[in-house]
Design a protein around this motif. Structure first.
Motif, PDB file in Angstrom:
ATOM      1  N   ASN A  33      -1.064  67.067  37.709  1.00  0.00           N
ATOM      2  CA  ASN A  33      -2.502  67.225  37.477  1.00  0.00           C
ATOM      3  C   ASN A  33      -3.296  66.274  38.370  1.00  0.00           C
ATOM      4  N   LEU A  34      -2.809  65.031  38.528  1.00  0.00           N
ATOM      5  CA  LEU A  34      -3.473  64.043  39.388  1.00  0.00           C
ATOM      6  C   LEU A  34      -3.414  64.472  40.851  1.00  0.00           C
ATOM      7  N   HIS A  76      -5.684  67.381  41.453  1.00  0.00           N
ATOM      8  CA  HIS A  76      -7.105  66.996  41.411  1.00  0.00           C
ATOM      9  C   HIS A  76      -7.528  66.339  42.724  1.00  0.00           C
ATOM     10  N   TYR A  77      -6.648  65.533  43.331  1.00  0.00           N
ATOM     11  CA  TYR A  77      -6.963  64.791  44.562  1.00  0.00           C
ATOM     12  C   TYR A  77      -6.207  65.326  45.779  1.00  0.00           C
TER      13      TYR A  77
END
Length: 110
Positions: free
Chosen positions: A10-11, A14-15
């Protein structure tokens, strides 16, 4: 374990654009053989070589001028022989004067 993997994915998701940009800049700037750092080193080396070329070109021009003078004027051969190689004619003496300070022997007597 699964929640930790989901959190990392997810991290990264996101980035993802930021990560791609940072990795791209690192590769182009530092890691690649055509990197900016390598280019800067080559530019510095090229400027050093250009200054060396200028030095040798100036030396070649001076030597060419001297060679042309030697071809035109036979008296210049004698001048160069006397000035640079301390040669002399049979009927003259040569004195070499130097501006170097003499080293004095400091002997201490007891």
């Amino acid at each position: 374990m699964r929640t930790r993997l989901n959190a990392i994915l997810n991290l990264v998701g996101h980035y993802k654009y930021l990560i791609v940009v940072v990795v791209g800049v690192a590769v182009v700037g530092f890691l690649d053989e055509n990197s900016f750092m390598h280019r800067i080193k080559l530019d510095m080396q090229m400027s050093d070589l250009q200054s060396e070329i200028k030095k040798y070109t100036d030396r070649t021009e001076a030597d060419t001028k001297l060679l042309n003078e030697l071809k035109r004027n036979p008296q210049s051969i004698r001048k160069i022989a006397r000035e640079q190689y301390f040669m002399k004619a049979d009927d003259e003496d040569i004195f070499v004067l130097s501006d170097d300070p003499k080293k004095e022997n400091n002997i201490v007597e007891e």
